[in-house]
Design an enzyme around this catalytic site. Sequence first.
Site, PDB file in Angstrom:
ATOM      1  N   ASN A  96     -24.192   5.333 -14.311  1.00 30.53           N
ATOM      2  CA  ASN A  96     -22.947   5.661 -14.453  1.00 30.53           C
ATOM      3  C   ASN A  96     -22.764   7.130 -13.977  1.00 30.53           C
ATOM      4  O   ASN A  96     -23.258   8.006 -14.505  1.00 30.53           O
ATOM      5  CB  ASN A  96     -22.561   5.786 -15.923  1.00 30.53           C
TER       6      ASN A  96
ATOM      7  N   HIS B  21     -24.204  -2.771  -5.450  1.00 28.58           N
ATOM      8  CA  HIS B  21     -22.875  -2.564  -5.841  1.00 28.58           C
ATOM      9  C   HIS B  21     -22.344  -1.247  -6.047  1.00 28.58           C
ATOM     10  O   HIS B  21     -23.026  -0.825  -7.051  1.00 28.58           O
ATOM     11  CB  HIS B  21     -22.252  -3.574  -6.866  1.00 28.58           C
TER      12      HIS B  21
ATOM     13  N   ALA C 274       0.935  -1.320   0.025  1.00 24.38           N
ATOM     14  CA  ALA C 274      -0.085  -0.087   0.079  1.00 24.38           C
ATOM     15  C   ALA C 274       0.872   1.327   0.058  1.00 24.38           C
ATOM     16  O   ALA C 274       0.435   2.487  -0.399  1.00 24.38           O
ATOM     17  CB  ALA C 274      -0.886  -0.078   1.187  1.00 24.38           C
TER      18      ALA C 274
ATOM     19  N   CYS D  90     -32.224  18.003 -19.850  1.00 28.17           N
ATOM     20  CA  CYS D  90     -32.975  19.118 -19.078  1.00 28.17           C
ATOM     21  C   CYS D  90     -34.276  19.122 -19.474  1.00 28.17           C
ATOM     22  O   CYS D  90     -34.642  18.891 -20.770  1.00 28.17           O
ATOM     23  CB  CYS D  90     -32.049  20.356 -19.137  1.00 28.17           C
TER      24      CYS D  90
ATOM     25  N   CYS E 206     -28.233  20.491 -22.830  1.00 23.24           N
ATOM     26  CA  CYS E 206     -28.240  19.326 -22.132  1.00 23.24           C
ATOM     27  C   CYS E 206     -29.672  18.529 -22.800  1.00 23.24           C
ATOM     28  O   CYS E 206     -30.835  19.155 -22.763  1.00 23.24           O
ATOM     29  CB  CYS E 206     -28.435  19.525 -20.666  1.00 23.24           C
TER      30      CYS E 206
ATOM     31  N   CYS F  46     -19.719   8.160 -18.258  1.00 17.96           N
ATOM     32  CA  CYS F  46     -21.007   8.992 -18.320  1.00 17.96           C
ATOM     33  C   CYS F  46     -20.961   9.995 -19.299  1.00 17.96           C
ATOM     34  O   CYS F  46     -20.066  11.066 -19.439  1.00 17.96           O
ATOM     35  CB  CYS F  46     -21.070   9.429 -16.993  1.00 17.96           C
ATOM     36  N   SER F  47     -22.176  10.201 -20.024  1.00 20.31           N
ATOM     37  CA  SER F  47     -22.038  11.217 -21.320  1.00 20.31           C
ATOM     38  C   SER F  47     -22.472  12.445 -20.937  1.00 20.31           C
ATOM     39  O   SER F  47     -22.379  13.333 -21.663  1.00 20.31           O
ATOM     40  CB  SER F  47     -22.974  10.337 -22.350  1.00 20.31           C
TER      41      SER F  47
ATOM     42  N   HIS G   5     -29.812  20.362 -13.660  1.00 20.23           N
ATOM     43  CA  HIS G   5     -28.754  19.932 -14.094  1.00 20.23           C
ATOM     44  C   HIS G   5     -27.546  19.781 -13.281  1.00 20.23           C
ATOM     45  O   HIS G   5     -26.888  19.078 -13.586  1.00 20.23           O
ATOM     46  CB  HIS G   5     -28.476  20.750 -15.265  1.00 20.23           C
TER      47      HIS G   5
ATOM     48  N   GLN H 204     -29.763   4.563 -15.910  1.00 17.87           N
ATOM     49  CA  GLN H 204     -30.355   3.763 -16.830  1.00 17.87           C
ATOM     50  C   GLN H 204     -31.313   2.513 -16.378  1.00 17.87           C
ATOM     51  O   GLN H 204     -30.679   1.757 -15.174  1.00 17.87           O
ATOM     52  CB  GLN H 204     -29.508   3.403 -17.887  1.00 17.87           C
TER      53      GLN H 204
ATOM     54  N   HIS I 285     -28.836  11.230 -13.725  1.00 14.26           N
ATOM     55  CA  HIS I 285     -29.664  10.094 -14.491  1.00 14.26           C
ATOM     56  C   HIS I 285     -29.099   8.901 -14.327  1.00 14.26           C
ATOM     57  O   HIS I 285     -27.858   8.695 -13.993  1.00 14.26           O
ATOM     58  CB  HIS I 285     -29.661  10.692 -15.904  1.00 14.26           C
TER      59      HIS I 285
ATOM     60  N   HIS J 128     -26.034  15.586 -16.023  1.00 14.69           N
ATOM     61  CA  HIS J 128     -27.248  15.846 -15.478  1.00 14.69           C
ATOM     62  C   HIS J 128     -27.638  14.619 -14.861  1.00 14.69           C
ATOM     63  O   HIS J 128     -27.375  13.404 -15.133  1.00 14.69           O
ATOM     64  CB  HIS J 128     -28.440  16.078 -16.589  1.00 14.69           C
TER      65      HIS J 128
HETATM   66  P1  H2U Z   1     -24.897   7.233 -19.705  1.00 15.87           P
HETATM   67  O1  H2U Z   1     -25.726   7.032 -18.462  1.00 15.87           O
HETATM   68  O2  H2U Z   1     -23.762   6.592 -19.755  1.00 15.87           O
HETATM   69  O3  H2U Z   1     -24.508   8.850 -19.450  1.00 15.87           O
HETATM   70  O4  H2U Z   1     -25.843   7.329 -21.010  1.00 15.87           O
HETATM   71  C1  H2U Z   1     -26.872   8.061 -21.139  1.00 15.87           C
HETATM   72  C2  H2U Z   1     -27.874   7.415 -22.266  1.00 15.87           C
HETATM   73  O5  H2U Z   1     -28.950   8.344 -22.827  1.00 15.87           O
HETATM   74  C3  H2U Z   1     -26.976   6.637 -23.425  1.00 15.87           C
HETATM   75  O6  H2U Z   1     -27.403   5.270 -23.140  1.00 15.87           O
HETATM   76  C4  H2U Z   1     -28.994   7.936 -23.921  1.00 15.87           C
HETATM   77  C5  H2U Z   1     -27.748   7.131 -24.630  1.00 15.87           C
HETATM   78  O7  H2U Z   1     -28.160   6.097 -25.434  1.00 15.87           O
HETATM   79  N1  H2U Z   1     -29.470   9.177 -24.625  1.00 15.87           N
HETATM   80  C6  H2U Z   1     -30.747   9.323 -25.196  1.00 15.87           C
HETATM   81  O8  H2U Z   1     -31.398   8.225 -25.217  1.00 15.87           O
HETATM   82  N2  H2U Z   1     -31.169  10.458 -26.086  1.00 15.87           N
HETATM   83  C7  H2U Z   1     -30.391  11.281 -26.230  1.00 15.87           C
HETATM   84  O9  H2U Z   1     -30.788  12.398 -26.693  1.00 15.87           O
HETATM   85  C8  H2U Z   1     -28.895  11.283 -25.630  1.00 15.87           C
HETATM   86  C9  H2U Z   1     -28.424  10.340 -25.078  1.00 15.87           C
HETATM   87 ZN    ZN Z   2     -29.099  18.861 -17.932  1.00 14.18          ZN
END
Ligand code: H2U
Ligand code: ZN
Length: 347
Positions: free
Chosen positions: A154, A299, A26, A52, A49, A161-162, A114, A169, A167, A165
């Site tokens: 994510n 998890h 460590a 949003c 976004c 994560c894209s 957001h 899935q 969110h 905001h």
């Molecule tokens: P993340 O949780 O990895 O950020 O993914 C967000 C999801 O949002 C991703 O699976 C979807 C993407 O396909 N998405 C939509 O359904 N509509 C959009 O306009 C953009 C992103």
């Molecule tokens: Zn947003």
Amino acid sequence: MELRSSPHRRFNPLTREWVLVSPHRAERPWQGQVETPEQESLPTYDPACYLCPGNARAGGHQNPSYTSTFVFENDFAALKPDVPEAHFDLEGKGLLRAESEAGICRVVCFSPRHDLTLARMEVAQIRSVVDVWSEQSLELGKRPGIRHVQIFENRGAMMGCSNPHPHGQIWANATIPNEPRKELLAFGEYRQNHGGCLLCDYLALELKSRERLVCENQHFAALVPFWAVWPFEVLLLSKRHVAEMPALQEAERGALAEILKEITTRYDNLFKVSFPYSMGFHQQPADKAPHPEWHFHAHYYPPLLRSATIRKFMVGYEMLASPQRDITPEAAAERLRLLPEVHYLSS
Ligand code: H2U
Ligand code: ZN
């Protein structure tokens, strides 16, 4: 055996895989990649976004002016409900094998704001998210062709994560995927061999020792599991033997919202950064069979190791042989446990 100082391996009874623990390592010097931290300040509403309220999404749909939570079908869904059933096995040798897979993918917005995260949201709002997850589990799990409902989040660019905001899935599909399948077998065998629940028995041991406990309330406990792979991995368990979110009672739903906030707050406080992770709930299979063996849990798999920018990589030995960790789960739990319950940005 000296678990604090000498190399050993630990058994994960849920997946029945081993993790190598090297506590003596460590303190070794580290000279590797240094990343720049994500910036913190976000607007409450971002016109660009796609999550949003009122904004247009990439798929051409427009979000309603939602004021609490909002669920929509993923515009780029990994699964589709209407794939015809098909099996592929070239020359019947099981070497080139494929099967069709039907399913549904949805996105759940946790808040119209957001700039928030679960750590920064009010417990009452997180409670609404718990209700939505529960309704979605029920609705999707009832469908004839669905056998598993995976709710996950994510968090952070480091996890791919894209969008910041808040969110998560939901993917619901026709077969039980790898990870829950391993757990299903382990839960079943444990019940057969010991006559009880694997996670009820494990939780009783952890609540007695308290060494790996991070936080708890009346209905839930969060701990760094004995067999954790990720440095600050957390296992969240219901105290009652319950198999899925829809079975949680009023008080338990409130307690779940509270502990979700507490775990993420402690995470953020660790390196004073919006802590990245992938997390998800493991509920009983939605295969319409009774599952008295299953115990509802979640998890958290966060990538960070020693600062806001230094992450653990699963490379080398871990890709080729077995996962390995240096900092012990006990040391990680102690660090998380000693952190304040109040978010560093609100104090
Ligand atoms: P993340 O949780 O990895 O950020 O993914 C967000 C999801 O949002 C991703 O699976 C979807 C993407 O396909 N998405 C939509 O359904 N509509 C959009 O306009 C953009 C992103
Ligand atoms: Zn947003």
